[in-house]
Design an enzyme around this catalytic site. Structure first.
Site, PDB file in Angstrom:
ATOM      1  N   SER A  12     105.327 -54.983  -3.242  1.00  0.00           N
ATOM      2  CA  SER A  12     106.548 -55.729  -3.559  1.00  0.00           C
ATOM      3  C   SER A  12     107.785 -54.886  -3.276  1.00  0.00           C
ATOM      4  O   SER A  12     108.028 -53.866  -3.940  1.00  0.00           O
ATOM      5  CB  SER A  12     106.539 -56.139  -5.035  1.00  0.00           C
ATOM      6  OG  SER A  12     107.839 -56.540  -5.425  1.00  0.00           O
TER       7      SER A  12
ATOM      8  N   HIS B 224     104.898 -57.966   0.154  1.00  0.00           N
ATOM      9  CA  HIS B 224     105.210 -59.055  -0.783  1.00  0.00           C
ATOM     10  C   HIS B 224     106.734 -59.114  -0.933  1.00  0.00           C
ATOM     11  O   HIS B 224     107.366 -58.137  -1.332  1.00  0.00           O
ATOM     12  CB  HIS B 224     104.531 -58.741  -2.115  1.00  0.00           C
ATOM     13  CG  HIS B 224     104.732 -59.751  -3.200  1.00  0.00           C
ATOM     14  ND1 HIS B 224     103.883 -60.830  -3.389  1.00  0.00           N
ATOM     15  CD2 HIS B 224     105.665 -59.840  -4.178  1.00  0.00           C
ATOM     16  CE1 HIS B 224     104.290 -61.534  -4.428  1.00  0.00           C
ATOM     17  NE2 HIS B 224     105.377 -60.953  -4.934  1.00  0.00           N
TER      18      HIS B 224
ATOM     19  N   ASP C   2     109.852 -60.910  -2.681  1.00  0.00           N
ATOM     20  CA  ASP C   2     110.238 -61.719  -3.844  1.00  0.00           C
ATOM     21  C   ASP C   2     111.584 -62.380  -3.589  1.00  0.00           C
ATOM     22  O   ASP C   2     112.625 -61.724  -3.594  1.00  0.00           O
ATOM     23  CB  ASP C   2     110.309 -60.825  -5.087  1.00  0.00           C
ATOM     24  CG  ASP C   2     108.936 -60.377  -5.535  1.00  0.00           C
ATOM     25  OD1 ASP C   2     108.110 -61.246  -5.867  1.00  0.00           O
ATOM     26  OD2 ASP C   2     108.673 -59.156  -5.540  1.00  0.00           O
TER      27      ASP C   2
ATOM     28  N   MET D 292     114.462 -64.794  -4.751  1.00  0.00           N
ATOM     29  CA  MET D 292     115.032 -65.346  -5.994  1.00  0.00           C
ATOM     30  C   MET D 292     116.356 -66.037  -5.685  1.00  0.00           C
ATOM     31  O   MET D 292     117.150 -65.525  -4.885  1.00  0.00           O
ATOM     32  CB  MET D 292     115.278 -64.229  -7.009  1.00  0.00           C
ATOM     33  CG  MET D 292     114.034 -63.398  -7.289  1.00  0.00           C
ATOM     34  SD  MET D 292     114.312 -62.238  -8.638  1.00  0.00           S
ATOM     35  CE  MET D 292     112.774 -61.299  -8.566  1.00  0.00           C
TER      36      MET D 292
ATOM     37  N   HIS E  64     106.990 -64.758  -1.955  1.00  0.00           N
ATOM     38  CA  HIS E  64     106.892 -65.317  -3.305  1.00  0.00           C
ATOM     39  C   HIS E  64     108.229 -65.986  -3.614  1.00  0.00           C
ATOM     40  O   HIS E  64     109.221 -65.306  -3.876  1.00  0.00           O
ATOM     41  CB  HIS E  64     106.581 -64.161  -4.269  1.00  0.00           C
ATOM     42  CG  HIS E  64     106.494 -64.544  -5.707  1.00  0.00           C
ATOM     43  ND1 HIS E  64     106.336 -63.613  -6.720  1.00  0.00           N
ATOM     44  CD2 HIS E  64     106.526 -65.747  -6.335  1.00  0.00           C
ATOM     45  CE1 HIS E  64     106.287 -64.223  -7.883  1.00  0.00           C
ATOM     46  NE2 HIS E  64     106.410 -65.523  -7.683  1.00  0.00           N
TER      47      HIS E  64
ATOM     48  N   MET F 158     110.645 -67.653  -5.836  1.00  0.00           N
ATOM     49  CA  MET F 158     111.066 -67.940  -7.221  1.00  0.00           C
ATOM     50  C   MET F 158     112.364 -68.726  -7.126  1.00  0.00           C
ATOM     51  O   MET F 158     113.457 -68.201  -7.385  1.00  0.00           O
ATOM     52  CB  MET F 158     111.229 -66.622  -7.988  1.00  0.00           C
ATOM     53  CG  MET F 158     109.891 -66.018  -8.367  1.00  0.00           C
ATOM     54  SD  MET F 158     110.017 -64.280  -8.851  1.00  0.00           S
ATOM     55  CE  MET F 158     109.873 -63.526  -7.250  1.00  0.00           C
TER      56      MET F 158
ATOM     57  N   MET G  97     101.091 -64.605 -12.775  1.00  0.00           N
ATOM     58  CA  MET G  97     102.155 -63.667 -13.135  1.00  0.00           C
ATOM     59  C   MET G  97     101.786 -62.988 -14.454  1.00  0.00           C
ATOM     60  O   MET G  97     101.596 -63.662 -15.472  1.00  0.00           O
ATOM     61  CB  MET G  97     103.486 -64.396 -13.305  1.00  0.00           C
ATOM     62  CG  MET G  97     104.028 -65.065 -12.045  1.00  0.00           C
ATOM     63  SD  MET G  97     104.359 -63.932 -10.689  1.00  0.00           S
ATOM     64  CE  MET G  97     105.502 -62.794 -11.446  1.00  0.00           C
TER      65      MET G  97
ATOM     66  N   GLY H 292     111.157 -62.347 -12.213  1.00  0.00           N
ATOM     67  CA  GLY H 292     112.593 -62.047 -12.199  1.00  0.00           C
ATOM     68  C   GLY H 292     112.919 -60.588 -12.012  1.00  0.00           C
ATOM     69  O   GLY H 292     113.951 -60.266 -11.421  1.00  0.00           O
TER      70      GLY H 292
ATOM     71  N   GLY I 166     109.164 -53.666 -12.630  1.00  0.00           N
ATOM     72  CA  GLY I 166     109.171 -52.589 -13.615  1.00  0.00           C
ATOM     73  C   GLY I 166     108.846 -53.006 -15.040  1.00  0.00           C
ATOM     74  O   GLY I 166     108.990 -52.204 -15.963  1.00  0.00           O
TER      75      GLY I 166
ATOM     76  N   ASP J 100     100.233 -60.522 -10.144  1.00  0.00           N
ATOM     77  CA  ASP J 100     101.550 -59.966  -9.802  1.00  0.00           C
ATOM     78  C   ASP J 100     102.286 -59.582 -11.074  1.00  0.00           C
ATOM     79  O   ASP J 100     102.558 -60.431 -11.923  1.00  0.00           O
ATOM     80  CB  ASP J 100     102.337 -61.035  -9.027  1.00  0.00           C
ATOM     81  CG  ASP J 100     103.698 -60.544  -8.531  1.00  0.00           C
ATOM     82  OD1 ASP J 100     103.978 -59.340  -8.633  1.00  0.00           O
ATOM     83  OD2 ASP J 100     104.465 -61.399  -8.036  1.00  0.00           O
ATOM     84  N   GLY J 101     102.627 -58.296 -11.177  1.00  0.00           N
ATOM     85  CA  GLY J 101     103.426 -57.822 -12.306  1.00  0.00           C
ATOM     86  C   GLY J 101     102.765 -56.692 -13.057  1.00  0.00           C
ATOM     87  O   GLY J 101     101.714 -56.879 -13.665  1.00  0.00           O
ATOM     88  N   GLY J 102     103.369 -55.511 -12.979  1.00  0.00           N
ATOM     89  CA  GLY J 102     102.885 -54.376 -13.775  1.00  0.00           C
ATOM     90  C   GLY J 102     101.560 -53.791 -13.309  1.00  0.00           C
ATOM     91  O   GLY J 102     100.876 -53.118 -14.085  1.00  0.00           O
TER      92      GLY J 102
HETATM   93  C1  DX5 Z   1     108.504 -60.192 -10.461  1.00  0.00           C
HETATM   94  C2  DX5 Z   1     107.929 -60.085  -9.079  1.00  0.00           C
HETATM   95  C3  DX5 Z   1     106.878 -59.053  -8.869  1.00  0.00           C
HETATM   96  C4  DX5 Z   1     107.307 -57.672  -9.292  1.00  0.00           C
HETATM   97  C5  DX5 Z   1     106.265 -56.653  -9.002  1.00  0.00           C
HETATM   98  O1  DX5 Z   1     109.365 -61.258 -10.490  1.00  0.00           O
HETATM   99  O2  DX5 Z   1     107.344 -61.319  -8.713  1.00  0.00           O
HETATM  100  O3  DX5 Z   1     106.433 -59.099  -7.523  1.00  0.00           O
HETATM  101  O4  DX5 Z   1     108.482 -57.277  -8.668  1.00  0.00           O
HETATM  102  O5  DX5 Z   1     106.802 -55.410  -9.352  1.00  0.00           O
HETATM  103  P1  DX5 Z   1     106.129 -54.486 -10.450  1.00  0.00           P
HETATM  104  O6  DX5 Z   1     104.833 -54.039  -9.827  1.00  0.00           O
HETATM  105  O7  DX5 Z   1     107.109 -53.414 -10.641  1.00  0.00           O
HETATM  106  O8  DX5 Z   1     105.884 -55.320 -11.681  1.00  0.00           O
HETATM  107 ZN    ZN Z   2     106.271 -61.325  -6.782  1.00  0.00          ZN
END
Ligand code: DX5
Ligand code: ZN
Length: 244
Positions: free
Chosen positions: A20, A45, A47, A49, A78, A80, A152, A157, A160, A190-192
């Site tokens: 990402s 990936h 993102d 937004m 992705h 959003m 997710m 959004g 980190g 996706d996420g963390g």
């Molecule tokens: C959140 C994103 C993720 C995120 C992943 O809205 O969709 O792709 O940035 O980043 P980390 O791995 O830092 O959670």
């Molecule tokens: Zn994402």
């Protein structure tokens, strides 16, 4: 057709990993793409937004096209955004191989099915992302239209944020449902994702992981990616999810 042409994240190593760019240094994005391409990432990936579906603004189709020109890796976009239908054609033209829309942006199943159909008709693979509180059951009746479910494990959004382990049963449930399909969709998380959370995610049945901060937030992204990959493989080897 080569792997990079298909945008098929399920076609590479056992657990492909998408990187990402949200967590990279935006003043040096080209360099970030180069580093993870050379470091063995399976996809980039991106993102997107819109400042409405989520508060922030990020990348548009020109950025996707610029990244397309920079790497042979599949681009996993992705979205959003509200009204995702407006962005499908431009993103495919820009080089997206996989486009994921949020279920919550198209709450009517018919509308969601239409958007997924647009993605496939444009030659890309179609994904649906679920926010942490969105129940897995809302995908009932849509499985044939999907190439990936993106679970997710943070609120969309921001990068980190810490991984929400309470969502692992949802990953498991979706992996079990995916395994029942004639063409099982990818189960993405996706996420963390980092060297600690990758293993529980793949043990629960994830077949694709997205990582941001745990790779770009380190001095040696290639080494960090290798550590996430090793953990993902460990978890996949320990999976107890049937069919995953
Ligand atoms: C959140 C994103 C993720 C995120 C992943 O809205 O969709 O792709 O940035 O980043 P980390 O791995 O830092 O959670
Ligand atoms: Zn994402």
């Amino acid at each position: 057709m080569s792997y990079s042409d298909t945008g098929d994240v399920s076609a590479s190593p056992p657990i492909p990993i998408g990187l990402s760019l949200l967590a990279a240094d935006w003043a040096a994005l080209g360099n970030a793409v180069d580093v993870v391409t050379a470091g063995g990432a399976d996809a980039i990936h991106i993102d997107v937004m819109d400042g409405h579906f989520v508060p922030e603004l990020t990348f548009g189709r020109q950025m996707v096209a610029a990244i397309r020109a920079r790497t042979p890796l599949p681009l996993d976009v992705h979205l959003m955004v509200l009204n995702p239908d407006r962005h499908i054609e431009p993103m495919i033209e820009a080089g997206a191989g996989l486009i994921t829309v949020h279920l919550e942006a198209s709450p009517e199943p018919d509308a969601l099915r239409r958007v997924l159909g647009m993605i496939r008709a444009g030659g890309a693979r179609a994904g649906v992302a679920l926010r942490p509180l969105t129940p897995a059951q809302l995908l009932t009746g849509l499985w044939d239209a999907l190439d990936m479910v993106l679970v997710m494990t943070v609120e969309p959004g921001y990068s980190g944020q810490p991984f929400r382990a309470e969502l692992l049963p949802k990953v498991r449930e979706l992996a079990q449902q995916a395994a029942l399909q004639p063409m099982p969709p990818v189960i993405g998380v996706d996420g963390g994702i980092d060297r600690h959370t990758a293993a529980p995610a793949t043990a629960a049945g994830a077949t694709y992981l997205v990582a941001g901060t745990s790779v770009f937030g380190t001095a040696d992204p290639a080494a960090a990616l290798a550590a996430v990959r090793a953990a993902a493989e460990r978890g996949a080897a320990a999976t107890t999810t049937p069919g995953a």
